[in-house]
Motif scaffolding. Structure first.
Motif, PDB file in Angstrom:
ATOM      1  N   ASP A   1     -34.670 -54.925  93.341  1.00 37.45           N
ATOM      2  CA  ASP A   1     -34.489 -53.574  93.881  1.00 37.45           C
ATOM      3  C   ASP A   1     -34.046 -52.601  92.791  1.00 37.45           C
ATOM      4  OD1 ASP A   1     -35.208 -54.437  96.386  1.00 37.45           O
ATOM      5  OD2 ASP A   1     -33.158 -54.639  97.129  1.00 37.45           O
ATOM      6  N   LEU A   2     -33.142 -53.033  91.933  1.00 37.00           N
ATOM      7  CA  LEU A   2     -32.655 -52.174  90.856  1.00 37.00           C
ATOM      8  C   LEU A   2     -33.741 -51.933  89.819  1.00 37.00           C
ATOM      9  CD1 LEU A   2     -29.071 -53.631  90.317  1.00 37.00           C
ATOM     10  CD2 LEU A   2     -29.676 -51.488  91.437  1.00 37.00           C
ATOM     11  N   GLN A   3     -34.566 -52.947  89.596  1.00 38.60           N
ATOM     12  CA  GLN A   3     -35.655 -52.797  88.642  1.00 38.60           C
ATOM     13  C   GLN A   3     -36.634 -51.737  89.112  1.00 38.60           C
ATOM     14  OE1 GLN A   3     -37.814 -56.454  87.279  1.00 38.60           O
ATOM     15  NE2 GLN A   3     -39.593 -55.389  88.107  1.00 38.60           N
ATOM     16  N   ASN A   4     -36.872 -51.691  90.413  1.00 42.78           N
ATOM     17  CA  ASN A   4     -37.815 -50.714  90.981  1.00 42.78           C
ATOM     18  C   ASN A   4     -37.187 -49.335  91.145  1.00 42.78           C
ATOM     19  OD1 ASN A   4     -39.800 -52.707  91.196  1.00 42.78           O
ATOM     20  ND2 ASN A   4     -39.037 -53.358  93.208  1.00 42.78           N
ATOM     21  N   ASP A   5     -35.883 -49.315  91.398  1.00 41.16           N
ATOM     22  CA  ASP A   5     -35.207 -48.033  91.621  1.00 41.16           C
ATOM     23  C   ASP A   5     -33.735 -48.189  91.269  1.00 41.16           C
ATOM     24  OD1 ASP A   5     -34.221 -45.605  92.410  1.00 41.16           O
ATOM     25  OD2 ASP A   5     -34.599 -45.881  94.554  1.00 41.16           O
ATOM     26  N   TYR A   6     -33.375 -47.797  90.033  1.00 41.21           N
ATOM     27  CA  TYR A   6     -31.989 -47.988  89.601  1.00 41.21           C
ATOM     28  C   TYR A   6     -31.034 -47.080  90.367  1.00 41.21           C
ATOM     29  CZ  TYR A   6     -28.022 -49.029  86.622  1.00 41.21           C
ATOM     30  OH  TYR A   6     -26.801 -49.450  86.170  1.00 41.21           O
ATOM     31  N   GLY A   7     -31.566 -46.087  91.074  1.00 42.39           N
ATOM     32  CA  GLY A   7     -30.714 -45.227  91.884  1.00 42.39           C
ATOM     33  C   GLY A   7     -29.998 -45.994  92.978  1.00 42.39           C
ATOM     34  N   LYS A   8     -30.520 -47.184  93.324  1.00 37.98           N
ATOM     35  CA  LYS A   8     -29.886 -48.004  94.352  1.00 37.98           C
ATOM     36  C   LYS A   8     -28.571 -48.613  93.867  1.00 37.98           C
ATOM     37  CE  LYS A   8     -34.151 -49.239  96.781  1.00 37.98           C
ATOM     38  NZ  LYS A   8     -35.021 -50.338  97.261  1.00 37.98           N
ATOM     39  N   PHE A   9     -28.297 -48.467  92.571  1.00 36.29           N
ATOM     40  CA  PHE A   9     -27.026 -48.964  92.027  1.00 36.29           C
ATOM     41  C   PHE A   9     -25.842 -48.332  92.743  1.00 36.29           C
ATOM     42  CE2 PHE A   9     -23.453 -48.574  89.077  1.00 36.29           C
ATOM     43  CZ  PHE A   9     -23.283 -49.891  88.661  1.00 36.29           C
ATOM     44  N   GLU A  10     -25.936 -47.047  93.052  1.00 34.86           N
ATOM     45  CA  GLU A  10     -24.824 -46.339  93.686  1.00 34.86           C
ATOM     46  C   GLU A  10     -24.575 -46.817  95.111  1.00 34.86           C
ATOM     47  OE1 GLU A  10     -22.761 -44.497  92.129  1.00 34.86           O
ATOM     48  OE2 GLU A  10     -23.927 -44.693  90.280  1.00 34.86           O
ATOM     49  N   LYS A  11     -25.548 -47.486  95.706  1.00 43.44           N
ATOM     50  CA  LYS A  11     -25.386 -47.971  97.076  1.00 43.44           C
ATOM     51  C   LYS A  11     -24.761 -49.374  97.133  1.00 43.44           C
ATOM     52  CE  LYS A  11     -29.347 -45.302  98.767  1.00 43.44           C
ATOM     53  NZ  LYS A  11     -30.677 -45.363  99.447  1.00 43.44           N
ATOM     54  N   LEU A  12     -24.582 -49.985  95.954  1.00 40.62           N
ATOM     55  CA  LEU A  12     -24.004 -51.324  95.925  1.00 40.62           C
ATOM     56  C   LEU A  12     -22.513 -51.268  96.205  1.00 40.62           C
ATOM     57  CD1 LEU A  12     -25.708 -52.761  92.698  1.00 40.62           C
ATOM     58  CD2 LEU A  12     -26.412 -53.117  95.075  1.00 40.62           C
ATOM     59  N   GLN A  13     -21.965 -52.394  96.648  1.00 42.84           N
ATOM     60  CA  GLN A  13     -20.524 -52.506  96.816  1.00 42.84           C
ATOM     61  C   GLN A  13     -19.860 -52.583  95.442  1.00 42.84           C
ATOM     62  OE1 GLN A  13     -19.183 -55.340  99.847  1.00 42.84           O
ATOM     63  NE2 GLN A  13     -21.285 -55.492 100.600  1.00 42.84           N
ATOM     64  N   LEU A  14     -18.569 -52.312  95.397  1.00 40.92           N
ATOM     65  CA  LEU A  14     -17.859 -52.224  94.122  1.00 40.92           C
ATOM     66  C   LEU A  14     -17.981 -53.506  93.306  1.00 40.92           C
ATOM     67  CD1 LEU A  14     -16.035 -50.703  92.171  1.00 40.92           C
ATOM     68  CD2 LEU A  14     -14.059 -51.520  93.498  1.00 40.92           C
ATOM     69  N   HIS A  15     -17.792 -54.661  93.954  1.00 40.46           N
ATOM     70  CA  HIS A  15     -17.853 -55.913  93.199  1.00 40.46           C
ATOM     71  C   HIS A  15     -19.274 -56.177  92.688  1.00 40.46           C
ATOM     72  CE1 HIS A  15     -18.848 -57.063  97.348  1.00 40.46           C
ATOM     73  NE2 HIS A  15     -19.507 -58.083  96.855  1.00 40.46           N
ATOM     74  N   GLU A  16     -20.293 -55.711  93.413  1.00 41.51           N
ATOM     75  CA  GLU A  16     -21.672 -55.859  92.956  1.00 41.51           C
ATOM     76  C   GLU A  16     -21.942 -54.945  91.765  1.00 41.51           C
ATOM     77  OE1 GLU A  16     -23.937 -57.025  97.137  1.00 41.51           O
ATOM     78  OE2 GLU A  16     -23.591 -54.896  96.656  1.00 41.51           O
ATOM     79  N   LYS A  17     -21.411 -53.729  91.829  1.00 46.75           N
ATOM     80  CA  LYS A  17     -21.577 -52.799  90.710  1.00 46.75           C
ATOM     81  C   LYS A  17     -20.970 -53.368  89.429  1.00 46.75           C
ATOM     82  CE  LYS A  17     -21.638 -48.419  93.289  1.00 46.75           C
ATOM     83  NZ  LYS A  17     -20.924 -47.141  93.513  1.00 46.75           N
ATOM     84  N   LYS A  18     -19.767 -53.928  89.556  1.00 49.97           N
ATOM     85  CA  LYS A  18     -19.107 -54.475  88.372  1.00 49.97           C
ATOM     86  C   LYS A  18     -19.906 -55.632  87.779  1.00 49.97           C
ATOM     87  CE  LYS A  18     -14.320 -53.196  89.420  1.00 49.97           C
ATOM     88  NZ  LYS A  18     -12.937 -53.698  89.636  1.00 49.97           N
ATOM     89  N   ALA A  19     -20.458 -56.459  88.647  1.00 54.31           N
ATOM     90  CA  ALA A  19     -21.241 -57.600  88.176  1.00 54.31           C
ATOM     91  C   ALA A  19     -22.504 -57.127  87.468  1.00 54.31           C
ATOM     92  CB  ALA A  19     -21.587 -58.516  89.349  1.00 54.31           C
ATOM     93  N   VAL A  20     -23.230 -56.190  88.073  1.00 53.99           N
ATOM     94  CA  VAL A  20     -24.463 -55.672  87.476  1.00 53.99           C
ATOM     95  C   VAL A  20     -24.169 -54.971  86.155  1.00 53.99           C
ATOM     96  CG1 VAL A  20     -26.332 -54.007  87.747  1.00 53.99           C
ATOM     97  CG2 VAL A  20     -25.685 -55.476  89.668  1.00 53.99           C
ATOM     98  N   GLN A  21     -23.097 -54.202  86.115  1.00 54.51           N
ATOM     99  CA  GLN A  21     -22.744 -53.499  84.886  1.00 54.51           C
ATOM    100  C   GLN A  21     -22.444 -54.480  83.761  1.00 54.51           C
ATOM    101  OE1 GLN A  21     -22.854 -49.982  84.590  1.00 54.51           O
ATOM    102  NE2 GLN A  21     -22.882 -50.694  82.465  1.00 54.51           N
ATOM    103  N   ARG A  22     -21.856 -55.621  84.132  1.00 47.74           N
ATOM    104  CA  ARG A  22     -21.552 -56.662  83.141  1.00 47.74           C
ATOM    105  C   ARG A  22     -22.848 -57.199  82.524  1.00 47.74           C
ATOM    106  NH1 ARG A  22     -16.847 -57.224  80.470  1.00 47.74           N
ATOM    107  NH2 ARG A  22     -16.220 -59.393  80.181  1.00 47.74           N
ATOM    108  N   LEU A  23     -23.858 -57.405  83.349  1.00 43.71           N
ATOM    109  CA  LEU A  23     -25.141 -57.901  82.857  1.00 43.71           C
ATOM    110  C   LEU A  23     -25.809 -56.865  81.952  1.00 43.71           C
ATOM    111  CD1 LEU A  23     -27.359 -60.090  82.919  1.00 43.71           C
ATOM    112  CD2 LEU A  23     -28.309 -58.919  84.927  1.00 43.71           C
ATOM    113  N   TYR A  24     -25.792 -55.599  82.376  1.00 43.40           N
ATOM    114  CA  TYR A  24     -26.407 -54.545  81.573  1.00 43.40           C
ATOM    115  C   TYR A  24     -25.674 -54.358  80.246  1.00 43.40           C
ATOM    116  CZ  TYR A  24     -30.009 -52.811  84.719  1.00 43.40           C
ATOM    117  OH  TYR A  24     -31.151 -52.680  85.467  1.00 43.40           O
ATOM    118  N   ASP A  25     -24.355 -54.469  80.268  1.00 44.30           N
ATOM    119  CA  ASP A  25     -23.584 -54.368  79.022  1.00 44.30           C
ATOM    120  C   ASP A  25     -23.961 -55.495  78.066  1.00 44.30           C
ATOM    121  OD1 ASP A  25     -22.309 -52.143  79.982  1.00 44.30           O
ATOM    122  OD2 ASP A  25     -20.455 -53.185  80.547  1.00 44.30           O
TER     123      ASP A  25
END
Length: 406
Positions: free
Chosen positions: A76-100
């Protein structure tokens, strides 16, 4: 951000090609009812197969089946990174860790090579480097503890980053059965439910002995992966991710540590079940990792199901295998992304059990209720195999019977 998206796209494609599979293991015999350190654990196991038109086929799950929630979120993020803002806080932190991690891939590779490329390199140096520059970088709000027995005479990470590793008590189990110390334990402060995970590290692998299996069509090799962009060029490579057949698990260089890891995985999962009885998903993974490759072993403490993946390489042409990085990231966040055992796909669950519970019935109360964690040292059992609740009573009764006869 475009570079990270491209890296995610290629790594995710690699994962979705299903080069990682989990086979079901059946335990024929083990010494789990004896007082044995993990290093002395002995397990005779076999990969379960079914026959289709008289041909054997390994029973297995795909990684994408077990971690479907994580795969779907990344797609979903690959197709539309705007969906990042709709994730829960713990999901955002996890995804940000991967991108970092993707942003600084080269630096992480370099730091690991400084340590893992040395000859000789100690077990402690390997554990610290992997914890600091790979596993720890992919984890979110996690703390890790390295076995305190590896701490003697050790200082900071040998790559020169001056990171001071945290050593502590990692002992789990019970002195009357399987017990011992985990090389590294990661504890999450982010994932709900909890997702503590055990890591078994080993040194460099010896060259693998080629081995053929009767069901070679099950070999789980991934398609070629492209090299990362460097100076604007995207080169092709003929190297695969190095996936090996599930049927070849007994022929891998990791085999010397696999029995120990199986024992640790089972005990760690049972301890998680004891500490968190309300958890719905009791399928707990354990990571067996070397400087070159890794393998995932999982045990469901509720359903007595033992899964073992094929071996995959961490590096291709001296660069991180992007698919392996994403897999590690999801496994480290298994409390968030692991769907659990797919019961609906196992209509006859009894046929898929490892039989560990049956084999340890005499000591099952210990495994289900009396396991301990964060242990510094386990007391020695002097009279191994003597059950004072049964054997002592039996001996005393024999003495009384003999006296009556006299």
């Amino acid at each position: 951000m475009e570079v990270q998206h491209d890296t995610l796209r290629r790594g995710l494609k690699n994962v979705r090609d299903n080069f990682l599979k989990f086979g079901f293991l059946n335990i024929d015999w083990c010494n789990a009812t004896q007082s044995k350190d993990f290093s002395d654990a002995d397990v005779n196991y076999r990969v379960m197969r079914e026959y289709v038109d008289k041909w054997p086929r390994v029973l297995c799950f795909h990684f994408t089946d077990l971690f479907n929630d994580g795969i779907k979120m990344l797609c979903d993020l690959q197709n539309d990174y705007g969906k990042f803002e709709k994730l829960q806080l713990h999901e955002k932190k996890a995804v940000q860790r991967l991108y970092d991690f993707f942003t600084d891939l080269g630096s992480h590779e370099e730091n690991l090579k400084k340590v893992l490329g040395k000859s000789p390199v100690t077990e402690t140096d390997i554990s610290v480097a992997l914890a600091e520059h790979l596993l720890g970088k992919l984890s979110s709000d996690c703390t890790y503890v390295i076995d305190h027995k590896l701490a003697k005479g050790k200082g900071t990470c040998k790559c020169g980053c001056e990171k001071l590793p945290h050593f502590g008590n990692t002992g789990i189990g019970h002195e009357a059965v399987w017990h011992g110390h985990i090389d590294v334990v990661f504890s999450s402060h982010l994932d709900q439910p909890p997702s503590d995970i055990a890591i078994k590290t080993i040194g460099k692998c010896e060259p693998e002995v080629p081995a053929k299996e009767e069901d070679e069509e099950e070999t789980c090799c991934s398609p070629p992966e492209k090299k990362r962009k460097r100076e604007g060029n995207l080169e092709e490579t003929k190297e695969s991710t190095g996936g090996k057949s599930i049927a070849d698990v007994k022929h891998s260089p990791l085999d010397g540590a696999r029995k120990q890891t199986i024992a640790q995985t089972i005990v760690f999962s049972l301890l998680q079940k004891q500490n968190h009885p309300d958890l719905k998903n009791l399928l707990v993974p354990n990571i067996l990792i070397s400087p070159e490759e890794m393998q995932i072993i999982m045990y469901d403490a509720k359903n007595d199901v033992l899964l073992c993946s094929n071996v995959i390489k961490l590096f291709i042409c001296n660069e991180f295998c992007l698919g392996a990085v994403i897999i590690l990231w999801m496994v480290l966040h298994y409390g968030m992304f692991l769907n659990g055992l797919l019961i609906d796909k196992l209509p006859m669950l009894d046929e898929y059990k490892s039989h560990f519970k049956e084999l340890t019935q005499a000591k099952w109360n210990i495994y289900s209720n009396l396991l301990k964690g964060c242990v510094s040292n386990f007391p020695v059992i002097e009279y191994e195999g003597l059950d004072f609740n049964v054997d002592f009573f039996f001996c005393a009764k024999n003495v009384l019977d003999n006296e009556e006869q006299v």
